[in-house]
Design a protein around this motif. Structure first.
Motif, PDB file in Angstrom:
ATOM      1  N   LYS A   1       0.832  -1.213   0.000  1.00  7.47           N
ATOM      2  CA  LYS A   1       0.000   0.000   0.000  1.00  7.47           C
ATOM      3  C   LYS A   1       0.870   1.269   0.000  1.00  7.47           C
ATOM      4  O   LYS A   1       0.567   2.242  -0.689  1.00  7.47           O
ATOM      5  CB  LYS A   1      -0.893  -0.023   1.246  1.00  7.47           C
ATOM      6  N   LEU A   2       1.943   1.223   0.791  1.00  8.96           N
ATOM      7  CA  LEU A   2       2.866   2.363   0.819  1.00  8.96           C
ATOM      8  C   LEU A   2       3.378   2.644  -0.587  1.00  8.96           C
ATOM      9  O   LEU A   2       3.452   3.792  -1.022  1.00  8.96           O
ATOM     10  CB  LEU A   2       4.083   2.040   1.703  1.00  8.96           C
ATOM     11  N   PHE A   3       3.752   1.583  -1.281  1.00 12.30           N
ATOM     12  CA  PHE A   3       4.341   1.729  -2.606  1.00 12.30           C
ATOM     13  C   PHE A   3       3.303   2.153  -3.645  1.00 12.30           C
ATOM     14  O   PHE A   3       3.494   3.120  -4.373  1.00 12.30           O
ATOM     15  CB  PHE A   3       4.989   0.395  -3.009  1.00 12.30           C
ATOM     16  N   VAL A   4       2.202   1.414  -3.690  1.00  9.09           N
ATOM     17  CA  VAL A   4       1.224   1.610  -4.769  1.00  9.09           C
ATOM     18  C   VAL A   4       0.385   2.872  -4.535  1.00  9.09           C
ATOM     19  O   VAL A   4       0.196   3.672  -5.441  1.00  9.09           O
ATOM     20  CB  VAL A   4       0.320   0.368  -4.892  1.00  9.09           C
ATOM     21  N   GLU A   5      -0.099   3.053  -3.318  1.00 11.25           N
ATOM     22  CA  GLU A   5      -1.028   4.167  -3.083  1.00 11.25           C
ATOM     23  C   GLU A   5      -0.332   5.444  -2.619  1.00 11.25           C
ATOM     24  O   GLU A   5      -0.745   6.539  -2.962  1.00 11.25           O
ATOM     25  CB  GLU A   5      -2.101   3.740  -2.077  1.00 11.25           C
ATOM     26  N   CYS A   6       0.705   5.285  -1.789  1.00 15.07           N
ATOM     27  CA  CYS A   6       1.384   6.493  -1.282  1.00 15.07           C
ATOM     28  C   CYS A   6       2.577   6.853  -2.159  1.00 15.07           C
ATOM     29  O   CYS A   6       3.152   7.930  -1.992  1.00 15.07           O
ATOM     30  CB  CYS A   6       1.883   6.278   0.143  1.00 15.07           C
ATOM     31  N   GLU A   7       2.996   5.943  -3.022  1.00 21.07           N
ATOM     32  CA  GLU A   7       4.196   6.109  -3.856  1.00 21.07           C
ATOM     33  C   GLU A   7       5.429   6.361  -2.989  1.00 21.07           C
ATOM     34  O   GLU A   7       6.251   7.235  -3.263  1.00 21.07           O
ATOM     35  CB  GLU A   7       3.994   7.226  -4.879  1.00 21.07           C
ATOM     36  N   LEU A   8       5.521   5.588  -1.910  1.00 22.74           N
ATOM     37  CA  LEU A   8       6.643   5.747  -0.979  1.00 22.74           C
ATOM     38  C   LEU A   8       7.267   4.397  -0.629  1.00 22.74           C
ATOM     39  O   LEU A   8       6.585   3.368  -0.629  1.00 22.74           O
ATOM     40  CB  LEU A   8       6.151   6.403   0.325  1.00 22.74           C
ATOM     41  N   VAL A   9       8.558   4.450  -0.307  1.00 23.11           N
ATOM     42  CA  VAL A   9       9.250   3.278   0.251  1.00 23.11           C
ATOM     43  C   VAL A   9       9.690   3.685   1.658  1.00 23.11           C
ATOM     44  O   VAL A   9      10.259   4.770   1.829  1.00 23.11           O
ATOM     45  CB  VAL A   9      10.490   2.919  -0.612  1.00 23.11           C
ATOM     46  N   HIS A  10       9.435   2.849   2.649  1.00 14.93           N
ATOM     47  CA  HIS A  10       9.761   3.219   4.028  1.00 14.93           C
ATOM     48  C   HIS A  10      11.239   3.562   4.173  1.00 14.93           C
ATOM     49  O   HIS A  10      11.605   4.577   4.733  1.00 14.93           O
ATOM     50  CB  HIS A  10       9.359   2.092   4.998  1.00 14.93           C
ATOM     51  N   ALA A  11      12.109   2.671   3.706  1.00 13.68           N
ATOM     52  CA  ALA A  11      13.561   2.886   3.662  1.00 13.68           C
ATOM     53  C   ALA A  11      14.299   2.695   4.987  1.00 13.68           C
ATOM     54  O   ALA A  11      15.521   2.891   5.028  1.00 13.68           O
ATOM     55  CB  ALA A  11      13.903   4.244   3.028  1.00 13.68           C
ATOM     56  N   ASP A  12      13.605   2.366   6.044  1.00 16.59           N
ATOM     57  CA  ASP A  12      14.301   1.956   7.280  1.00 16.59           C
ATOM     58  C   ASP A  12      13.409   0.974   8.038  1.00 16.59           C
ATOM     59  O   ASP A  12      13.274   1.036   9.267  1.00 16.59           O
ATOM     60  CB  ASP A  12      14.629   3.177   8.154  1.00 16.59           C
ATOM     61  N   LEU A  13      12.808   0.079   7.278  1.00 16.99           N
ATOM     62  CA  LEU A  13      11.847  -0.847   7.892  1.00 16.99           C
ATOM     63  C   LEU A  13      12.593  -1.911   8.691  1.00 16.99           C
ATOM     64  O   LEU A  13      13.557  -2.496   8.209  1.00 16.99           O
ATOM     65  CB  LEU A  13      11.006  -1.494   6.792  1.00 16.99           C
ATOM     66  N   SER A  14      12.148  -2.140   9.907  1.00 13.92           N
ATOM     67  CA  SER A  14      12.755  -3.177  10.744  1.00 13.92           C
ATOM     68  C   SER A  14      11.798  -3.449  11.902  1.00 13.92           C
ATOM     69  O   SER A  14      10.804  -2.736  12.077  1.00 13.92           O
ATOM     70  CB  SER A  14      14.097  -2.714  11.305  1.00 13.92           C
ATOM     71  N   GLU A  15      12.130  -4.445  12.698  1.00 15.09           N
ATOM     72  CA  GLU A  15      11.309  -4.800  13.857  1.00 15.09           C
ATOM     73  C   GLU A  15      11.346  -3.706  14.935  1.00 15.09           C
ATOM     74  O   GLU A  15      10.584  -3.746  15.885  1.00 15.09           O
ATOM     75  CB  GLU A  15      11.759  -6.154  14.430  1.00 15.09           C
ATOM     76  N   TYR A  16      12.256  -2.733  14.770  1.00 15.45           N
ATOM     77  CA  TYR A  16      12.316  -1.608  15.723  1.00 15.45           C
ATOM     78  C   TYR A  16      11.402  -0.465  15.284  1.00 15.45           C
ATOM     79  O   TYR A  16      11.018   0.362  16.097  1.00 15.45           O
ATOM     80  CB  TYR A  16      13.752  -1.068  15.817  1.00 15.45           C
TER      81      TYR A  16
ATOM     82  N   VAL B   1       9.438   7.511   9.763  1.00  9.39           N
ATOM     83  CA  VAL B   1       9.349   7.567   8.302  1.00  9.39           C
ATOM     84  C   VAL B   1      10.068   8.799   7.716  1.00  9.39           C
ATOM     85  O   VAL B   1       9.787   9.195   6.594  1.00  9.39           O
ATOM     86  CB  VAL B   1       7.869   7.507   7.838  1.00  9.39           C
ATOM     87  N   GLY B   2      10.995   9.371   8.492  1.00 14.77           N
ATOM     88  CA  GLY B   2      11.735  10.542   7.995  1.00 14.77           C
ATOM     89  C   GLY B   2      12.499  10.242   6.721  1.00 14.77           C
ATOM     90  O   GLY B   2      12.600  11.071   5.822  1.00 14.77           O
ATOM     91  N   GLN B   3      13.069   9.049   6.654  1.00 12.74           N
ATOM     92  CA  GLN B   3      13.902   8.712   5.487  1.00 12.74           C
ATOM     93  C   GLN B   3      13.082   8.153   4.330  1.00 12.74           C
ATOM     94  O   GLN B   3      13.638   7.901   3.259  1.00 12.74           O
ATOM     95  CB  GLN B   3      15.028   7.748   5.884  1.00 12.74           C
ATOM     96  N   SER B   4      11.781   7.953   4.528  1.00  9.51           N
ATOM     97  CA  SER B   4      10.976   7.350   3.454  1.00  9.51           C
ATOM     98  C   SER B   4      11.052   8.203   2.189  1.00  9.51           C
ATOM     99  O   SER B   4      10.930   9.424   2.249  1.00  9.51           O
ATOM    100  CB  SER B   4       9.515   7.209   3.895  1.00  9.51           C
ATOM    101  N   VAL B   5      11.266   7.537   1.053  1.00  6.88           N
ATOM    102  CA  VAL B   5      11.478   8.273  -0.200  1.00  6.88           C
ATOM    103  C   VAL B   5      10.357   7.996  -1.192  1.00  6.88           C
ATOM    104  O   VAL B   5       9.706   6.940  -1.141  1.00  6.88           O
ATOM    105  CB  VAL B   5      12.828   7.904  -0.872  1.00  6.88           C
ATOM    106  N   HIS B   6      10.198   8.934  -2.109  1.00  7.12           N
ATOM    107  CA  HIS B   6       9.259   8.751  -3.206  1.00  7.12           C
ATOM    108  C   HIS B   6       9.771   7.624  -4.101  1.00  7.12           C
ATOM    109  O   HIS B   6      10.980   7.430  -4.237  1.00  7.12           O
ATOM    110  CB  HIS B   6       9.147  10.069  -3.990  1.00  7.12           C
ATOM    111  N   ILE B   7       8.860   6.880  -4.729  1.00  6.05           N
ATOM    112  CA  ILE B   7       9.292   5.740  -5.545  1.00  6.05           C
ATOM    113  C   ILE B   7      10.098   6.164  -6.779  1.00  6.05           C
ATOM    114  O   ILE B   7      10.740   5.334  -7.416  1.00  6.05           O
ATOM    115  CB  ILE B   7       8.101   4.838  -5.975  1.00  6.05           C
ATOM    116  N   GLY B   8      10.089   7.467  -7.070  1.00  2.86           N
ATOM    117  CA  GLY B   8      10.912   7.969  -8.168  1.00  2.86           C
ATOM    118  C   GLY B   8      12.367   8.204  -7.766  1.00  2.86           C
ATOM    119  O   GLY B   8      13.208   8.536  -8.599  1.00  2.86           O
ATOM    120  N   HIS B   9      12.674   8.049  -6.486  1.00  2.00           N
ATOM    121  CA  HIS B   9      14.054   8.242  -6.006  1.00  2.00           C
ATOM    122  C   HIS B   9      14.954   7.200  -6.671  1.00  2.00           C
ATOM    123  O   HIS B   9      14.570   6.035  -6.796  1.00  2.00           O
ATOM    124  CB  HIS B   9      14.072   8.079  -4.476  1.00  2.00           C
TER     125      HIS B   9
END
Ligand SMILES: Nc1ncnc2c1ncn2[C@@H]1O[C@H](COP(=O)(O)OP(=O)(O)O)[C@@H](O)[C@H]1O
Ligand SMILES: [Mg+2]
Length: 312
Positions: free
Chosen positions: A232-247, A260-268
């Protein structure tokens, strides 16, 4: 986390205070003696309840029409070099805008930011993330800002980059929240201070997945939700979390994505690489929790999302 020492500080009236006019502000701290402290704690326990745990609060004097920020300097010294004069001013600004009422102890003290539980004006809590302006690692922020088309021509001074970073986390939260992704709702942003929905139960912050005890079926359910959330993040928000982890996933009855500060647009330019890294890290965690197919699910999702971006 409760503050271990319920110490309060009070401002002495400053010289010339009466002349300072309506709404003038000041930041004062002053350690009081033990006898007075006891009386004040008793007063606060009876009259103000949990306020006794606040480490920053505002007091408005009707007579002088003067607001004063009350700061427990001792506790800041122990916990927190993050609170310089500038940050106190920023917090005071948010108090005056009614975004927070008082600040309690830190929930977390990290390399780049500290997170505090705050009390809201109308009751309830918020989480306040204060990004360190003196952080040594802020250089890596640019890797996630440059190449994200939403942030062009930014102020590239140290402070400018950190303020942009905080604004980026706020914008990412807003985008995700509005698309129905379970993240803290953003409430306010001012310079390097971000206020958001508090994720917790009965005043206690929700645990990170890393520290959660759950049954195999519950992990299975959570894995499905995590996969759906990344999609959903990718398709609908056009974002990648970029620091996803169990923390960076809290558990509040269901997984809640945070940080989600580092989350980038999928065009990055690195978006696909970051997506691969996110899914690698989180599927490894879920495999350890007994979800054997997590690695394969992650591979399938990476292929699906990567081809969807090529089709655009
Ligand atoms: N909205 C929130 N509600 C409750 N706790 C939070 C919230 N945001 C962060 N936290 C707590 O603070 C910790 C650090 O926050 P995070 O955004 O991950 O910052 P960092 O960059 O330091 O990792 C989290 O792991 C979580 O325990
Ligand atoms: Mg984090």
């Amino acid at each position: 986390m409760r503050c271990p020492v319920p110490l309060h500080t009070y401002p002495e009236p400053e010289h010339g205070q009466e002349e300072s006019g309506p709404q003038a502000s000041g930041i004062t701290s002053h350690v009081i003696d033990v006898g007075k402290l006891f009386l004040i704690i008793a007063f606060y326990l009876i009259v103000a309840g949990k306020d006794v745990y606040d480490i920053i609060s505002e007091r408005y004097d009707k007579r002088t029409k003067r607001s004063t920020l009350i700061v427990d300097a001792e506790r800041f010294k122990t916990y927190d070099e993050v609170f310089d004069r500038q940050n106190l001013d920023n917090i005071f600004h948010l108090m005056k805008r009614g975004k927070i009422r008082t600040v309690e102890c830190p929930i977390s003290t990290g390399k780049e930011a500290n997170v505090y539980k705050t009390n809201k004006v109308g009751g309830g809590f918020s989480a306040m993330k204060v990004f360190r302006t003196s952080t040594a690692t802020f250089g890596s922020f640019l890797e996630y800002i440059d190449g994200d088309r939403r942030f062009q021509n930014i102020d590239r001074s140290r402070r400018g980059i950190i303020y942009t970073w905080a604004r980026k986390e706020h914008l990412n939260l807003r985008t995700m929240f509005e698309k129905g992704v379970r993240v803290p709702e953003p409430e306010a942003i001012f310079r390097n201070v971000l206020v958001m929905e508090y994720i917790g139960y009965e005043g206690k912050p929700a645990p990170q997945l890393k520290f959660l005890d759950a049954e195999k079926e519950e992990w299975e359910e959570m894995w499905e939700i995590v996969v759906e959330t990344v999609r959903k993040l990718f398709v609908e928000c056009e974002l990648v979390h970029a620091d996803l982890s169990e923390y960076n996933i809290l558990y509040d009855g269901a997984p809640v994505f945070i940080d989600v500060g580092q989350s980038v647009h999928i065009g990055h330019p690195n978006a696909k690489e970051l997506l691969r890294r996110d899914l690698g890290v989180i599927s490894t965690f879920f495999r350890k929790k007994g979800i054997e197919g997590a690695g394969d699910d992650a591979e399938i999702l990476i292929k699906e999302l990567a081809s969807s971006v090529e089709d655009r």
